[in-house]
Each structure stands twice: as C-alpha cells, then as structure tokens.
Design an enzyme around this catalytic site. Sequence first.
Site, PDB file in Angstrom:
ATOM      1  N   CYS A   1       0.643  -1.053   0.091  1.00 49.76           N
ATOM      2  CA  CYS A   1       0.069  -0.003  -0.128  1.00 49.76           C
ATOM      3  C   CYS A   1       0.794   1.225  -0.206  1.00 49.76           C
ATOM      4  CB  CYS A   1      -1.018   0.176   1.154  1.00 49.76           C
ATOM      5  SG  CYS A   1      -0.183   0.127   2.920  1.00 49.76           S
TER       6      CYS A   1
ATOM      7  N   HIS B   1      -1.824   1.098   7.239  1.00 44.26           N
ATOM      8  CA  HIS B   1      -2.344   0.880   6.096  1.00 44.26           C
ATOM      9  C   HIS B   1      -2.240   2.398   5.297  1.00 44.26           C
ATOM     10  CE1 HIS B   1      -4.326  -0.306   2.407  1.00 44.26           C
ATOM     11  NE2 HIS B   1      -5.438   0.482   2.582  1.00 44.26           N
TER      12      HIS B   1
END
Length: 712
Positions: free
Chosen positions: A364, A620
């Site tokens: 990510c 994230h």
Amino acid sequence: MEPNSKVKEKFFIVLRGKSRKGFCRGCIGRVEAETQQGELMGLLYGGGSNAGSPKSGGMVRREDTYSLTRHQAQLLLFVSSMGKRLELLCNPQLFSAICELSQDDLVVVRHKKGHMPGLVKNLMLIGRKENKDDLHMLGFEVEFVENDHKMPTKKPAPLPLFSAADIVQVVPSCSLPLGLQWKDGQCGGLNRRAVTRINSMPNMGSQVRQGKENHTERSVSQSHSSSPLPLLLEVGSMVEVMSNTGVTVYGVVHWLGVPVGKLDEWAGIELDYEVNGCSDGKYGSQRYFTCRGNRALFVPITKCSPDSRFVHPSTAAETVKPTNTPPVPLFEDSEEDAPPIPESGALSLLVGKMKGIQGHINSCYLDASLFSLFSSALTLDNICQKPADTEQPITCTLRKIVNCLRRQGFVPAESVMNFRTQLGCDTFQKDEKDPEEFITVLFQKVLCMEPLLKLKSRCETSQGAYTFQIFLEKDQMGQLPTVQQLLDTSCMSGDLKFEEIPSCLMVQMPRFGNKYKMFSHIIPSTELDITDLLFNSPRECFICGHLAEYECLQCLPDRKLQPGRIKQYCPTCNTQVHTHRLRQHHSPKALTVPSDVAADTSVPRHMMQLFAVLCIQTSHYVSFVKYGPDPQSWLFFDSMADRCGDDHHGYNIPEIQACPELGDFLSQPEEELARANPTQAPELVRRLLCDSYMFLYQNPAKPLSKSNHQES
C-alpha cells in the site's frame, strides 16, 4: 421572487453548495417551481421513518443539483447515508445497472458476512402514501445463493432487504459460469420476468409506467438472443478455461483485444502455474503482455468463465463488471506515453471498484505513492521519459505501470510486484516501507533525478533532499495547525531556506507511522507560499510591505502578529515592533538583501499547489488526489479497500471514490478552518485531517521534466 414556470414530477439530488434552508449535499428533492435566475424551489425528502414524506426545502441553485427520474429518486431515498448516495451516483455504470434490475438477476450485495451473491426476487415499496406528495422508497429483496452453485436457498425465512447502495456488483446473465442452473431450470437472464412486488403490490421496475392510482401492473418483456452472449471481461478479471481434454486452468486476464490474424476478441491470460505450450506473453510474433514462461494463454473470450473458486458467499464476483470497456491497447506500447488523465475523463475512467493500483502483500505504501504522483492531470508528468538508449529496465516497468493506469484505470498486482522485485531489496518485496523511503529510491535510482529540494542553512552548505520532514516542538503551534504554519515554523526553527524554488515539494508531517503523531488533526493548505522561505530572495516587510532586512523567530507564535506566519521587517518596523516590552528580548537576524533591489520593490509571491495527500491509519496507506482545477475535483484511493477470497487464494480489490466534500471543506476561508471542529466533518474529510502523513505540492510554473534528470 416569483416563479416563472411550474414543473411536475421532476426530482433531483443536491451535489454541492452549502446548506440552504434545509437542502444540503445528498438531499433528494422534488421541483415545485423554477425562478428566472435558475434557482429551484422544491420539496425536501428527509430520512428515517418519514423519508417518503416531504417538507418545504426552500431554494437551491440548479447547477448544484443533478436531475433524477422518479425511479432513481425512490432507490436513492432508501439509502440512508447521503454520502453513499453521492458515491453511488459517481459510479454511473453500476447505478444504471441497478436501476434496470429484473427478477432473478444475479447481484453481489454488501453483507455483515462479507460480499455475498444472490438473486433479486422482489422490488419493495417502503413507506406509506398518505398524501399525493409522498414518495415510496424502493429496496430489493435478495435471495442468497448457496455454496454449491446449483440451487438458491429454500429456507422459508423472510428474505433480507437491501438498498441500492448495498449492491456492489450486477452480474450480467451472460457472464455466469457454464452449467450454473437456477431452480426454474433456466440460466439467469433467459425468459426474464419483470420484478414484482409481493402481496400483489404494483411492479416498480425502471421501465414500468408510473401513474394510475389503482396501481395496475404492466409486464416488461425483454427479448434476448438464443445464441450465447460473450463474457464481459476487463483486465484483472480472474477466469477459468476448460481445455479440450476437460482440464480446467485458472488465471488472470492481462490483455483484451483482437490478435493479429484473428477476427474476434480474445483474452490474454496469465495462468496460476506453468503449462507446456504456453508463452511468456507473446502470441505469434507479437508481444501483448509480459509474464513468466509457459504461463501466457490466449483464447477467445467466449471460452472464458469467471473463476468459480471465488463465486460463493464468502467472496464476491468482483471480476465481472457490466461495462462497455473498449478493447485494451497492447500492453507493451512503449512508443507513445499516455498523457495524464484529464479532469473531464477522470471520474468515468477511475471511480469504482477494481480501479487504480491493485495492492498485494503490504504494497500500500507503494500503491498510494504511485497513484498520487502519476494518476491525474494535476500530478507529475514527463518525469519517467528518458531517451531509449539510456533507459533502465526498471524505468520501462514504471512507464508500463503509469501508462496502464492512465489508459485503463487499473493496474494489476502482478505489475506492482514485478516493480518491487526490480527495486532490488528484499524488504521492498515483502515488507511495508515508509513512502518517503520509496519516493527517494524512485526519484534517485529509478528516475535518476537530482534531489528535488536544495536546502541551505545560514552556516552550512546546500543539502539535497527528495522530501521535507517537519521538525518542531509541539508548544510552538496551536492545536489545529495548517501545513503552511508547520512548514514556516520548521524552517525558521531549523534555520533552513530553499536555495531555489522547487518543482515539487513533499512535506512529511511530524508523525511516525501509526504509533505517534504530534497533532491529532492538521488542516491542509491548498497553496503553500514559499516566498519567505527562499534563500537570498527579496522579501517584503510583514508590516508595511517595503523591502525586509530582518526576520525574527521569536515573533513567529505571537498572537498579536498573526501567529504561525513568518515575520520579517524593514529597519523602521523592526525597531517599532521590538520596542514593545514583550518583544524587547527578541533577537532579530539580518537578512542578505540583493544590492540591486530598491526598498519599494514589489515582491512577487511564489506559490506551490497541493495535488495529493498520503494518509496512514492502522499501518495502511491511502491517498487523496486532486484530479483537476475545480475545487471539488478530489479522489480517494485505497489499493486494498476490500478482498475477495482468503489469504492464500484470494486477491485485493482496489477502489477509488469521488470526494467532492473535501473540496467543499477546503474552500472555506482560513479563519473558518481554524475554528472548525474536525470531528464533525464528513467521514473522508475527517480521515484526511486525522491521518495525514505527507502533503504533495507542485510548482505550476516549474513542472518536472527531462531537464531535471541526472546525466547518465
């Protein structure tokens, strides 16, 4: 203002603008009249149990609304979240398919157990119609499909009810795996019937005539060819193909089009494992994509079916989308680089699921960074273009990723994993890295570019950097600082200046991953004024506007002198300001003033424009990207927004959402932003304010180009 016309049965949804007498973004209304000035006078349909009963909504500008049919208004009215109504509108292909659903159509719905496939059984009228202005909401009764793929459930329990926003996929009947049969013995889509309302209530399909009070039904017939229809695929679809010997193989579509020498559309598939006779992405003498040897299979798309391993309740049939996607160009088209996506085409190309860059194995940080840098017309361009004789293989891989994103709106995970492998470090391949570490490697090693920033201290020589880290003490700032205030304070505290105007400025916030952040919320500055941060550049007096000769760090937080802004003074104002008893202990520093600049010279301002924000939450990374000059042209990207299948056999589902509410928020005056309560902002806006990690700015007068590259 007297209305000039009366309009009946004309519905709308409010897209933008501040709340006006009851109307706000996401509200649904019905036009009662329209003024000569283009304002609509309408009734407002609220939410909750009385959602179908209107009340006076006042006036709203026509350009701030989007027209709806009665059927669309009824479907959206059952969506309780106004934000989700607007999200659904931003995916016109999905919304159009939802509006045309018929009985026994296969859909995938968002459920507490995950994404689950089911059959549409009824379209439900919700609410009472006590007067002529009341509007029934519409919801779908869906019957879940059991795991054996053969028969719908026969349990007598009441069917669950879903709103249009709960439907994440409409699966065309022609895309169902061969042999999938329903209880009536017909494959979904053949001999289709119009959706009906239980208890003999009227049919409310999108093609049903509206009108008579006795609610008489009208059947809707839809003709279908008896010949097989082609499967609707897109790059990234997971498919299965049965060989002539009866063996089923599985893989991911990497190319769609008409191969040389063929007349029909074919699919280029990378198989899960090596098969003798397959290639590495070539068909005949032409290369259409690149993969490992003996894994590339080329077949007519009529031979493909959705991967049946993932068509069950714990996963979603996300690989099939009812889109009319044009044939995908050759994967290796290195002769022409795709231009950035223009504002006019960004929403149609990018918004939706399986859009953007597909994440895989902690990628990510890389996905969000690449999407922020290369996706839209406002992001960086031409920086991965070098003469062919000097280009590295890893730069070619990056160009393919950028071109694929800009042409198709989707980059499969394999491309990103190949790029990570070429970066040459095991940690890049497996572990999650910080964006600033990846960005430094990207610009220095892959793009071979000189440092984007040249920082100069009063006592030291110039230092190069690719990103700028904010360092300061927490007590130097208020509770809700802006990026401008953070940058000014950090540079002043560290005695740093920019030796020249940067083409790109990436400012890293005072936080470390998701474990520590100095400020709970940070207000984005849509423009950064770096005029007073340039070394040996003329600056104007903070008080009178004449040429400045002194600057004072101690004046920076002074609440009587606009706290957080750099203070520089001409000799006269410097003396007057520091005669105050609270400032007599300050130590102003003399500035180096160019000798050829007059005292009354007008100093031009040098501004940087915000084009992207990287955010982190629970380890994230996601990103917000500006895709055009309109203040509301913002996108939210998450490379792992959802998942289909388990950890071993599934895949991540990237998603891009339109985020105009961010533009609404940032368009407020700075004084209002300083008084804003971040906890009351819309969800995505709140996420940006709370989770911001790095703000990306560009200089519109000095774009990055080939001239910034190092000599090879």
